[in-house]
Write an enzyme that holds these catalytic residues in place. Structure first.
Site, PDB file in Angstrom:
ATOM      1  N   LYS A  22       0.839  -1.212   0.000  1.00  0.00           N
ATOM      2  CA  LYS A  22       0.000   0.000   0.000  1.00  0.00           C
ATOM      3  C   LYS A  22       0.869   1.255   0.000  1.00  0.00           C
ATOM      4  O   LYS A  22       0.672   2.158  -0.804  1.00  0.00           O
ATOM      5  CB  LYS A  22      -0.904   0.006   1.242  1.00  0.00           C
ATOM      6  CG  LYS A  22      -1.589   1.330   1.503  1.00  0.00           C
ATOM      7  CD  LYS A  22      -2.512   1.283   2.691  1.00  0.00           C
ATOM      8  CE  LYS A  22      -1.887   1.678   4.006  1.00  0.00           C
ATOM      9  NZ  LYS A  22      -1.561   3.106   4.132  1.00  0.00           N
ATOM     10  N   ASN A  23       1.849   1.282   0.907  1.00  0.00           N
ATOM     11  CA  ASN A  23       2.627   2.517   1.075  1.00  0.00           C
ATOM     12  C   ASN A  23       3.622   2.763  -0.051  1.00  0.00           C
ATOM     13  O   ASN A  23       4.135   3.873  -0.189  1.00  0.00           O
ATOM     14  CB  ASN A  23       3.340   2.519   2.432  1.00  0.00           C
ATOM     15  CG  ASN A  23       2.365   2.744   3.573  1.00  0.00           C
ATOM     16  OD1 ASN A  23       1.191   3.014   3.338  1.00  0.00           O
ATOM     17  ND2 ASN A  23       2.845   2.610   4.796  1.00  0.00           N
ATOM     18  N   CYS A 116      -5.806  12.780  12.592  1.00  0.00           N
ATOM     19  CA  CYS A 116      -6.381  11.462  12.415  1.00  0.00           C
ATOM     20  C   CYS A 116      -6.237  10.725  13.728  1.00  0.00           C
ATOM     21  O   CYS A 116      -5.758  11.288  14.705  1.00  0.00           O
ATOM     22  CB  CYS A 116      -5.728  10.709  11.269  1.00  0.00           C
ATOM     23  SG  CYS A 116      -4.165  10.009  11.706  1.00  0.00           S
ATOM     24  N   ARG A 121      -0.516  14.665  13.041  1.00  0.00           N
ATOM     25  CA  ARG A 121       0.083  14.491  11.714  1.00  0.00           C
ATOM     26  C   ARG A 121       0.192  15.787  10.903  1.00  0.00           C
ATOM     27  O   ARG A 121      -0.466  15.963   9.869  1.00  0.00           O
ATOM     28  CB  ARG A 121      -0.665  13.401  10.941  1.00  0.00           C
ATOM     29  CG  ARG A 121      -0.633  12.088  11.678  1.00  0.00           C
ATOM     30  CD  ARG A 121      -1.191  10.955  10.908  1.00  0.00           C
ATOM     31  NE  ARG A 121      -0.238  10.374   9.962  1.00  0.00           N
ATOM     32  CZ  ARG A 121      -0.451   9.263   9.301  1.00  0.00           C
ATOM     33  NH1 ARG A 121      -1.571   8.601   9.471  1.00  0.00           N
ATOM     34  NH2 ARG A 121       0.443   8.795   8.464  1.00  0.00           N
ATOM     35  N   ASP A 124       4.035  20.301   8.082  1.00  0.00           N
ATOM     36  CA  ASP A 124       4.972  21.431   8.025  1.00  0.00           C
ATOM     37  C   ASP A 124       6.255  21.089   7.267  1.00  0.00           C
ATOM     38  O   ASP A 124       6.793  21.919   6.522  1.00  0.00           O
ATOM     39  CB  ASP A 124       5.305  21.903   9.454  1.00  0.00           C
ATOM     40  CG  ASP A 124       5.821  20.774  10.330  1.00  0.00           C
ATOM     41  OD1 ASP A 124       5.231  19.677  10.283  1.00  0.00           O
ATOM     42  OD2 ASP A 124       6.828  20.957  11.033  1.00  0.00           O
ATOM     43  N   ASP A 304       4.026   0.958  12.193  1.00  0.00           N
ATOM     44  CA  ASP A 304       2.808   0.313  11.689  1.00  0.00           C
ATOM     45  C   ASP A 304       2.640  -1.110  12.225  1.00  0.00           C
ATOM     46  O   ASP A 304       1.563  -1.694  12.102  1.00  0.00           O
ATOM     47  CB  ASP A 304       2.802   0.289  10.150  1.00  0.00           C
ATOM     48  CG  ASP A 304       2.532   1.668   9.574  1.00  0.00           C
ATOM     49  OD1 ASP A 304       2.129   2.563  10.334  1.00  0.00           O
ATOM     50  OD2 ASP A 304       2.740   1.855   8.355  1.00  0.00           O
ATOM     51  N   ARG A 396      -9.081  -0.281   4.352  1.00  0.00           N
ATOM     52  CA  ARG A 396      -8.221   0.697   3.668  1.00  0.00           C
ATOM     53  C   ARG A 396      -6.903   0.057   3.260  1.00  0.00           C
ATOM     54  O   ARG A 396      -6.276   0.495   2.293  1.00  0.00           O
ATOM     55  CB  ARG A 396      -7.878   1.851   4.632  1.00  0.00           C
ATOM     56  CG  ARG A 396      -8.880   2.958   4.708  1.00  0.00           C
ATOM     57  CD  ARG A 396      -8.330   4.074   5.578  1.00  0.00           C
ATOM     58  NE  ARG A 396      -6.923   4.295   5.273  1.00  0.00           N
ATOM     59  CZ  ARG A 396      -6.000   4.667   6.147  1.00  0.00           C
ATOM     60  NH1 ARG A 396      -6.336   4.900   7.394  1.00  0.00           N
ATOM     61  NH2 ARG A 396      -4.752   4.826   5.786  1.00  0.00           N
TER      62      ARG A 396
HETATM   63  C1  UD1 Z   1       4.078   6.967   6.324  1.00  0.00           C
HETATM   64  C2  UD1 Z   1       3.215   5.749   6.144  1.00  0.00           C
HETATM   65  C3  UD1 Z   1       2.636   5.294   7.468  1.00  0.00           C
HETATM   66  C4  UD1 Z   1       3.744   5.098   8.494  1.00  0.00           C
HETATM   67  C5  UD1 Z   1       4.644   6.334   8.581  1.00  0.00           C
HETATM   68  C6  UD1 Z   1       5.853   6.132   9.465  1.00  0.00           C
HETATM   69  C7  UD1 Z   1       2.349   6.023   3.891  1.00  0.00           C
HETATM   70  C8  UD1 Z   1       1.157   6.281   3.026  1.00  0.00           C
HETATM   71  N1  UD1 Z   1       2.129   6.070   5.220  1.00  0.00           N
HETATM   72  O1  UD1 Z   1       3.228   8.008   6.815  1.00  0.00           O
HETATM   73  O2  UD1 Z   1       1.937   4.076   7.265  1.00  0.00           O
HETATM   74  O3  UD1 Z   1       3.181   4.876   9.770  1.00  0.00           O
HETATM   75  O4  UD1 Z   1       5.119   6.675   7.262  1.00  0.00           O
HETATM   76  O5  UD1 Z   1       6.583   5.028   9.058  1.00  0.00           O
HETATM   77  O6  UD1 Z   1       3.430   5.761   3.406  1.00  0.00           O
HETATM   78  N2  UD1 Z   1       5.720  14.774  10.768  1.00  0.00           N
HETATM   79  C9  UD1 Z   1       5.769  16.118  11.071  1.00  0.00           C
HETATM   80  N3  UD1 Z   1       5.659  17.014  10.041  1.00  0.00           N
HETATM   81  C10 UD1 Z   1       5.513  16.627   8.741  1.00  0.00           C
HETATM   82  C11 UD1 Z   1       5.474  15.253   8.441  1.00  0.00           C
HETATM   83  C12 UD1 Z   1       5.582  14.340   9.492  1.00  0.00           C
HETATM   84  O7  UD1 Z   1       5.887  16.507  12.228  1.00  0.00           O
HETATM   85  O8  UD1 Z   1       5.421  17.492   7.858  1.00  0.00           O
HETATM   86  C13 UD1 Z   1       5.807  13.780  11.874  1.00  0.00           C
HETATM   87  C14 UD1 Z   1       4.514  12.955  11.988  1.00  0.00           C
HETATM   88  O9  UD1 Z   1       3.535  13.624  12.755  1.00  0.00           O
HETATM   89  C15 UD1 Z   1       5.003  11.703  12.663  1.00  0.00           C
HETATM   90  C16 UD1 Z   1       6.402  11.536  12.074  1.00  0.00           C
HETATM   91  O10 UD1 Z   1       6.779  12.815  11.555  1.00  0.00           O
HETATM   92  O11 UD1 Z   1       5.102  11.889  14.057  1.00  0.00           O
HETATM   93  C17 UD1 Z   1       6.496  10.503  10.974  1.00  0.00           C
HETATM   94  O12 UD1 Z   1       5.626  10.828   9.935  1.00  0.00           O
HETATM   95  P1  UD1 Z   1       5.917  10.450   8.403  1.00  0.00           P
HETATM   96  O13 UD1 Z   1       7.168   9.644   8.306  1.00  0.00           O
HETATM   97  O14 UD1 Z   1       5.799  11.675   7.595  1.00  0.00           O
HETATM   98  O15 UD1 Z   1       4.677   9.500   8.096  1.00  0.00           O
HETATM   99  P2  UD1 Z   1       3.737   9.520   6.818  1.00  0.00           P
HETATM  100  O16 UD1 Z   1       4.531   9.781   5.602  1.00  0.00           O
HETATM  101  O17 UD1 Z   1       2.556  10.360   7.105  1.00  0.00           O
END
Ligand code: UD1
Length: 418
Positions: A22-23, A116, A121, A124, A304, A396
């Site tokens: 999926k990811n 969520c 999430r 920034d 995950d 999902r």
């Molecule tokens: C992706 C995966 C999700 C997995 C996660 C971490 C997909 C579709 N989803 O989510 O299944 O759990 O990686 O392995 O690939 N953060 C910020 N600011 C940002 C972006 C992230 O503070 O702009 C923080 C998030 O709140 C979280 C951490 O960084 O605490 C990790 O998030 P991130 O690695 O970005 O996860 P996703 O890409 O959303």
């Protein structure tokens, strides 16, 4: 509303074929915008999230033809650059479409994905990175408009190795001018899959899988065919579900190196493993042993898999400590497990799990994708019947969940509820 109904107490036994990731699929489907041509994708999981991504692409003007696990996307007629708010809200990961749309069309409008059930999430890091690439961002009542004349590739150091931000920078920079270097990049295997896909399209990207990724902008990208990598979280889920029920399983179509931290912990819990080139066989012990885990960005233990392990450890012998270090609010599902008899105490980012043999079925409701799947595992080990509501969260991310579990000997059905 659909429900999952499980009669617990059956050992899982047999072979399971793991679906495409999926990811990995979601950013690759988004990336199909970049060539303004045809992308043929194979091994795409047929799940709610990929369907939502196709819906958004169709809104933007793409022609999407799907047959089971194959999809052909024609992005030559994209004429809209705005991700509809309702679809954006339905799927947070649609934010990675922003990088692809702006990378190709120099204009994109989308809304905040919103919080969520596993935390706030924020995005920034995505937005700061876009600004570094010369994209002008204006925010207006929850809408984010991005515009630029050209993408000016540059150096970007991420404060945290965010998976989504790393992918968005790669997508936005492929057709940019000059070279983008991402430091402190996320190292997840799905990022390597995205790099491989984009390079097959004609992009010039190196370094995915390490914490420094370099993207040399090219002028044009071409048509492409690509096979999506296997889903490492689905693989881990079936291994843990089997371990929890005391069964034996062969998980096929996987890349075992992608799940090394999961396999290490399963061995520590006394499971016997036979690791092949593209399969893992697991034989569960009579009773699992408690283990401690700490979630970390890749190559650490994946967040995950945290809820999946928590469910499995509720029936292990002894006390396990689980520490969640990636998302701040990823234990909501535990109160539903407690209603089934699990003994879990949450203290900040730590879950303390005291193993018990007394898990019994009841009516519960999924809170999020992986937390919902933890409830399915708990239901598989429970005495008597469990009914799980809100299963749209679970569907999902798990393709043919009921069929795969039925093949392994579980008594599970999907029912349309009232
Ligand atoms: C992706 C995966 C999700 C997995 C996660 C971490 C997909 C579709 N989803 O989510 O299944 O759990 O990686 O392995 O690939 N953060 C910020 N600011 C940002 C972006 C992230 O503070 O702009 C923080 C998030 O709140 C979280 C951490 O960084 O605490 C990790 O998030 P991130 O690695 O970005 O996860 P996703 O890409 O959303």
């Amino acid at each position: 509303m659909q429900k999952i109904i499980v009669e617990g107490g059956k050992k899982l036994e047999g072979d399971v074929h793991i679906s495409g990731s999926k990811n990995a699929a979601l950013p690759i489907i988004a990336a199909s915008i970049l060539n303004g041509g045809t992308s043929k994708l194979y091994n795409v999981p047929n799940i709610h999230d990929t369907q939502m991504m196709y819906k958004i692409l169709e809104e933007l003007g793409c022609i999407v033809k799907k047959t089971k696990n194959k999809v052909i996307i024609d992005s030559s007629k994209v004429n809209k650059y705005e991700i509809p708010e309702n679809l954006m809200r339905e799927m947070r990961s649609s934010v990675i479409l922003a990088g692809a749309i702006i990378g190709k069309h120099h204009e994109a409008v989308f809304s905040y994905p919103g919080g969520c059930d596993i935390g706030t999430r924020p995005i920034d890091l995505h937005l700061k990175s876009f600004e570094k690439l010369g994209i002008i961002i204006s925010k207006n009542y929850g809408n984010i408009s991005c515009k630029c004349d050209t993408i000016e590739n540059t150096k970007i150091d991420l404060d945290f190795p965010s998976v989504g931000a790393t992918e968005n920078i790669m997508l936005a920079s492929c057709l940019g001018i000059g070279t983008t270097t991402i430091t402190n990049a996320a190292r997840e295997p799905e990022i390597i899959d995205l790099q491989n896909f984009l390079n097959r399209m004609g992009a010039k990207i190196t370094g995915a899988g390490t914490n420094i990724i370099e993207i040399i902008g090219v002028k044009k990208l071409k048509d492409v065919s690509y096979n999506i990598m296997p889903d490492r979280i689905e693989a881990g889920t079936y291994l843990c579900a089997t371990a929890a029920t005391g069964g034996r399983i062969k998980a096929l179509n996987i890349v075992p190196e992608h799940i090394t931290p999961i396999l290490n912990k399963l061995e520590e819990a006394n499971c016997k493993l036979n690791i092949g080139k593209n399969f893992v066989e697991l034989v569960a012990p009579r009773r699992l042993k408690a283990v401690n885990i700490k979630t970390m960005p890749y190559p650490g233990f994946p967040t995950d898999m945290q809820s999946i392990f928590v469910a499995m450890l509720t029936v292990a012998k002894g006390t396990s400590l689980v520490e969640e270090n990636v998302f701040e609010n990823r234990y909501k599902f535990t109160s539903e497990l407690e209603r089934m008899g699990a003994k879990i105490t949450i203290s900040g980012r730590t879950a303390i799990i005291e193993g018990t043999r007394r898990i019994h079925g009841t009516n519960i409701a999924a809170t999020d994708l992986r937390g919902g799947m933890a409830m399915v595992i708990e239901a598989l080990v429970a005495k008597k019947k469990t009914e799980i509501d809100n299963i749209h969260y679970i569907l999902r991310g798990y393709e043919n969940l009921d069929k795969k579990l039925t093949n392994l000997g579980a008594k599970i059905s999907l029912k349309v509820g009232e």
